[in-house]
Design a protein around this motif. Structure first.
Motif, mmCIF file in Angstrom:
data_model
loop_
_atom_site.group_PDB
_atom_site.id
_atom_site.type_symbol
_atom_site.label_atom_id
_atom_site.label_comp_id
_atom_site.label_asym_id
_atom_site.label_seq_id
_atom_site.Cartn_x
_atom_site.Cartn_y
_atom_site.Cartn_z
ATOM 1 N N PHE A 586 108.078 56.329 81.339
ATOM 2 C CA PHE A 586 107.498 57.625 81.689
ATOM 3 C C PHE A 586 106.340 57.396 82.645
ATOM 4 O O PHE A 586 105.368 56.715 82.305
ATOM 5 C CB PHE A 586 106.997 58.347 80.437
ATOM 6 C CG PHE A 586 108.108 58.757 79.514
ATOM 7 C CD1 PHE A 586 108.879 59.879 79.795
ATOM 8 C CD2 PHE A 586 108.402 58.019 78.372
ATOM 9 C CE1 PHE A 586 109.915 60.258 78.959
ATOM 10 C CE2 PHE A 586 109.434 58.393 77.533
ATOM 11 C CZ PHE A 586 110.197 59.518 77.824
ATOM 12 N N ASN A 589 102.439 58.737 81.654
ATOM 13 C CA ASN A 589 101.572 58.025 80.709
ATOM 14 C C ASN A 589 101.870 56.522 80.645
ATOM 15 O O ASN A 589 101.394 55.838 79.736
ATOM 16 C CB ASN A 589 101.645 58.670 79.317
ATOM 17 C CG ASN A 589 103.057 58.705 78.762
ATOM 18 O OD1 ASN A 589 103.933 58.007 79.271
ATOM 19 N ND2 ASN A 589 103.266 59.488 77.716
ATOM 20 N N THR A 591 104.239 54.817 79.721
ATOM 21 C CA THR A 591 104.793 54.342 78.452
ATOM 22 C C THR A 591 106.242 53.931 78.646
ATOM 23 O O THR A 591 107.009 54.640 79.302
ATOM 24 C CB THR A 591 104.718 55.472 77.406
ATOM 25 O OG1 THR A 591 103.361 55.870 77.289
ATOM 26 C CG2 THR A 591 105.216 54.996 76.054
ATOM 27 N N ILE A 593 109.691 53.071 76.479
ATOM 28 C CA ILE A 593 110.246 53.266 75.134
ATOM 29 C C ILE A 593 111.618 52.604 75.071
ATOM 30 O O ILE A 593 112.479 52.863 75.921
ATOM 31 C CB ILE A 593 110.372 54.767 74.785
ATOM 32 C CG1 ILE A 593 108.990 55.427 74.823
ATOM 33 C CG2 ILE A 593 111.019 54.942 73.410
ATOM 34 C CD1 ILE A 593 108.977 56.885 74.414
ATOM 35 N N TRP A 608 107.733 51.386 71.397
ATOM 36 C CA TRP A 608 107.110 51.704 72.675
ATOM 37 C C TRP A 608 105.894 50.840 72.954
ATOM 38 O O TRP A 608 105.323 50.231 72.036
ATOM 39 C CB TRP A 608 106.740 53.180 72.744
ATOM 40 C CG TRP A 608 105.756 53.602 71.691
ATOM 41 C CD1 TRP A 608 106.038 53.994 70.417
ATOM 42 C CD2 TRP A 608 104.331 53.658 71.814
ATOM 43 N NE1 TRP A 608 104.882 54.284 69.741
ATOM 44 C CE2 TRP A 608 103.810 54.101 70.580
ATOM 45 C CE3 TRP A 608 103.447 53.388 72.863
ATOM 46 C CZ2 TRP A 608 102.442 54.254 70.360
ATOM 47 C CZ3 TRP A 608 102.083 53.548 72.639
ATOM 48 C CH2 TRP A 608 101.607 53.988 71.397
ATOM 49 N N ILE A 610 102.518 50.736 76.146
ATOM 50 C CA ILE A 610 101.937 51.247 77.398
ATOM 51 C C ILE A 610 101.800 50.058 78.343
ATOM 52 O O ILE A 610 101.270 49.009 77.970
ATOM 53 C CB ILE A 610 100.579 51.923 77.139
ATOM 54 C CG1 ILE A 610 100.815 53.182 76.286
ATOM 55 C CG2 ILE A 610 99.885 52.278 78.456
ATOM 56 C CD1 ILE A 610 99.570 53.868 75.795
HETATM 57 C C1 LIG Z 1 104.576 59.551 77.068
HETATM 58 O O1 LIG Z 1 105.258 60.673 77.544
HETATM 59 C C2 LIG Z 1 106.551 60.901 77.010
HETATM 60 C C3 LIG Z 1 107.193 62.064 77.745
HETATM 61 O O2 LIG Z 1 106.375 63.166 77.700
HETATM 62 C C4 LIG Z 1 106.449 61.129 75.513
HETATM 63 O O3 LIG Z 1 107.740 61.273 74.953
HETATM 64 C C5 LIG Z 1 105.745 59.930 74.878
HETATM 65 O O4 LIG Z 1 105.543 60.158 73.508
HETATM 66 C C6 LIG Z 1 104.417 59.670 75.556
HETATM 67 N N1 LIG Z 1 103.876 58.432 75.007
HETATM 68 C C7 LIG Z 1 102.611 58.306 74.631
HETATM 69 C C8 LIG Z 1 102.220 56.989 74.091
HETATM 70 O O5 LIG Z 1 101.825 59.216 74.741
#
Ligand SMILES: *[C@@H]1O[C@H](CO)[C@@H](O)[C@H](O)[C@H]1NC(C)=O
Ligand SMILES: *[C@@H]1O[C@H](CO)[C@@H](O)[C@H](O)[C@H]1NC(C)=O
Ligand SMILES: *[C@@H]1O[C@H](CO)[C@@H](O)[C@H](O)[C@H]1NC(C)=O
Ligand SMILES: *[C@@H]1O[C@H](CO)[C@@H](O)[C@H](O)[C@H]1NC(C)=O
Ligand SMILES: *[C@@H]1O[C@H](CO)[C@@H](O)[C@H](O)[C@H]1NC(C)=O
Length: 677
Positions: A586, A589, A591, A593, A608, A610
């Motif tokens: 993503f 942010n 991140t 996953i 996940w 970062i």
């Molecule tokens: C990052 O953004 C994605 C999509 O919006 C979301 O699913 C995910 O939980 C976010 N991860 C964090 C660590 O905030």
């Protein structure tokens, strides 16, 4: 995030990456003899109609179930009903259930679950005329069902029946069964072909070299260390000794489950190509298979005085059979030829844990304390409130003096720390250990007796990394290997092929930009890149890029995040129309996953991390190896997982951009060769 929301333009570059240079697993022929299987082959009558209870009380009318899931996930039956061996009378009951007789086709397949116990819990193919057992298959110590394929061409046309045999009263002493298929339907679903699993498809150990032995098993990693049979967990005794890298593993050769611990042994000139050596250490009471006493995890050092390779390990004694023993002490063995490891006659060298160590006392890791110019070791422990690490010192690796508690947690990372490692890295000291089923690190300062932590985190962001061990090689690099497993999962699909457990590729450790502990693959892995790399540069992806398919390969890519308008990119791995691993980045942010919820037989979930991208470039280095997946990001993040595809086609690699365009400066997909050939 649904992939179907993406526009339909598909760039198919068909890179033409095929399987490895070694023989790939194949499916048997299916069409020369095709006959119906047994009556009520999938229990879809909801009854045992067509099946005959031969003996015992474990099978009965309650055995046929339409339950969908159990405590660990779905059963994965086909149709509504299946045979759930636990349902009628639990694990303690025993018995035998026989199918109707049928003519053997060229091939058949079925779903099996329940106990792993090759002698006492299995389905057998039995010839009617003489009662001979032709083939056998046990389960995997999981309720979920897994597909086994049997090549029955040798008996095609003969009258046979299936016998479900349960003579175990132990935990998982039951068999689950479903969906017997014969003929070409046995080999797949529509266009998808099952991976050919099952003990009968595995060449016997010793019948061939590891190279060809391992090539024939579709689940077997080709450039990772795995046991030829049985179970491995923690890597141990890592050292480069007289030039060669030494890799020992916690090992139970008797069965693909944990048991009395041996030390398996492999060596390598480059920490990539391994050669199996004889078992280095055996458990102390081999004559009683129920006695779990064994040689637990430990470490290695080169003895300064003799040059010998010394192993220092936890000697575990099973107090069920030896009630007066101290269960965990530290012992040693040493080898001058690197093959035989005679035990020190005056073991143990540390005969009891220090005070306040009720949670355990294990996994000694030796290091040379550069500050004090003396040998030290750390050993894991805990006091039921928090985990802790004890510190000892020695001048000769044999006589050890307790220094004190090096470091103690606050309980948040577990009350028993296992497999501690402690070493200098750059101008800091690194402590890492296993706690609460995960690997943790702390980085800070050390004054010769006490460690003060400044930064902490997870060693690995994925599910399958535990008991990592560090060593410094002769060139001064700080290397590590981790067990690609974890204690929380019941999913060990390769048990149906007779083995379980794999060790990671060798990683190099470094201090990240943000002060955390980073990992990267060692440079020597490039030696596996024996064939042409397919590469793309300046690639803009607006929908889907098909990269081709590969089962043992390295995928390296650099995405220019500043020039990317997409909200996310999804890298599909181990992919077919039926299943895939999703690795989603993503942009907003940073991140990443990992999603394995629809990736075959293994542990399913999402994990996940970062990713730091200081230069707005996302660099990933991904190692795919049949059932292994290791993802390295340039910032030092590593995500380690095992993946167990159901279908032979599940090897596609695709990159999808979502809601915009993604610019990749480079994408390379390189087939990797077997490290055993
Ligand atoms: C990052 O953004 C994605 C999509 O919006 C979301 O699913 C995910 O939980 C976010 N991860 C964090 C660590 O905030
Ligand atoms: C079942 O197990 C028992 C106890 O281990 C053993 O004595 C018996 O012979 C086994 N039965 C069969 C049919 O193998
Ligand atoms: C002993 O061995 C260690 C590790 O190989 C080495 O760093 C150290 O310099 C040696 N010490 C002596 C006194 O030779
Ligand atoms: C600590 O935990 C161990 C293992 O669970 C247990 O045997 C022991 O009784 C506990 N000791 C204390 C002091 O609570
Ligand atoms: C190291 O630090 C600890 C904790 O501050 C202190 O108790 C100990 O005396 C120090 N040891 C040395 C050798 O300086």
């Amino acid at each position: 995030m649904k992939l179907s929301s993406i526009s339909q333009v598909i760039l198919n570059l068909a890179l033409g990456v095929s399987a490895g240079p070694y023989p790939a697993p194949r499916s048997p022929g299916c069409s020369s003899h095709v006959y119906p299987g047994p009556v009520n082959a999938g229990f879809e009558t909801g009854t045992l109609d067509g099946w005959e209870i031969v003996s015992g009380d474990t099978f009965g009318s309650a055995s046929v179930s339409d339950e969908i899931s159990y405590w660990g996930g779905p059963f994965d039956q086909v149709g509504n009903f299946f045979l759930w061996g636990y349902a009628q009378a639990g694990d303690a009951a025993v018995g035998e259930l026989k199918s109707s007789s049928f003519q053997a086709s060229s091939v058949m397949s079925f779903l099996i679950g329940g106990g792993y116990d090759p002698d006492n819990v299995y389905v057998a193919l039995v010839r009617d005329s003489d009662g001979e057992v032709l083939l056998k298959q046990t389960g995997q110590n999981d309720e979920a069902l897994i597909r086994i394929v049997w090549d029955t061409a040798a008996w095609a046309g003969e009258m046979v029946h299936l016998l479900l045999f349960d003579n175990s009263t132990a935990a998982f002493g039951h068999i689950n069964f479903d969906d017997v298929r014969t003929g070409c339907d046995a080999l797949g679903d529509g266009d998808l072909t099952f991976n050919v699993l099952g003990q009968s498809n595995q060449p016997a150990a010793g019948s061939s070299e590891a190279c060809t032995l391992y090539a024939s098993d579709p689940l077997r990693p080709q450039f990772h260390y795995t046991p030829y049979q049985g179970w491995i967990n923690d890597p141990a005794g890592l050292i480069q000794w007289n030039g060669n890298h030494q890799l020992f593993s916690q090992f139970n050769p008797a069965a693909a489950v944990w048991g009395p611990m041996h030390w398996s042994h492999a060596e390598s000139t480059d920490a990539v190509h391994w050669r199996e050596l004889p078992i280095a250490m055996y458990p102390p009471y081999p004559n009683n298979p129920d006695d779990t006493s064994g040689r637990y995890t430990g470490s290695a050092a080169r003895d300064n005085a003799t040059g010998a390779l010394r192993l220092i390990f936890t000697d575990f004694t099973d107090t069920t059979f030896h009630p007066d023993a101290v269960p965990e002490v530290v012992s040693t063995s040493a080898s001058t030829n690197g093959i035989f490891f005679p035990l020190y006659p005056d073991n143990p060298i540390i005969g009891e844990p220090p005070a306040n160590s009720p949670s355990g006392f294990r996994d000694p890791k030796v290091f040379w304390d550069t500050a004090a110019s003396i040998w030290k070791l750390v050993v894991g422990s805990g006091d039921n409130v928090s985990g802790k690490v004890h510190l000892y010192k020695s001048a000769d690796l044999v006589d050890w003096v307790y220094v004190g508690v090096l470091y103690e947690g606050d309980g948040s990372t577990g009350v028993m720390w296992e497999c501690p490692n402690f070493f200098p890295l750059d101008d800091k000291w690194v402590l890492f250990y296993g706690g609460n089923g995960l690997g943790w690190y702390q980085i800070g300062t050390y004054n010769g007796s006490t460690f003060v932590s400044e930064t902490s985190g997870l060693v690995d962001a994925g599910p399958d990394s535990y008991a990592m061990q560090w060593y410094q090689d002769e060139s001064g690099r700080n290397l590590a290997i981790t067990w690609m497993g974890n204690w929380n999962t019941y999913k060990w699909p390769s048990r149906v092929n007779g083995w379980a457990g794999q060790q990671s590729i060798t990683r190099e450790l470094f201090i990240r930009e943000d002060g955390g502990l980073g990992s990267k693959p060692i440079a020597e892995l490039a030696s596996l890149e024996s064939r042409t790399t397919k590469s793309l540069t300046s690639q803009t992806i607006t929908s889907v890029l098909n990269l081709g398919s590969a089962k043992a390969a390295r995928l390296q890519l650099e995405m220019d995040v500043s020039a990317t308008t997409a909200s996310a990119v999804v890298i599909e791995l181990f992919s077919s129309t039926a299943e895939s691993v999703l690795l989603t980045y993503f942009v907003s942010n940073q991140t990443i996953i990992l999603d394995t919820t629809n990736a075959g037989y293994g542990q399913s979930g999402t994990w996940w991390a970062i990713i730091d991208i200081p230069s707005r470039k996302l660099n990933l280095d991904v190692f795919i190896d049949r059932s292994s997946l290791e993802i390295f990001a340039a910032d030092g993040t590593v995500i380690t997982a095992t993946i167990w595809p159901k279908y032979q086609q599940s090897s596609d690699i695709k990159i999808t951009a979502q809601d915009g365009a993604a610019l990749f400066n480079s994408i390379t997909l390189t087939p990797l060769a077997s490290s055993w050939c």
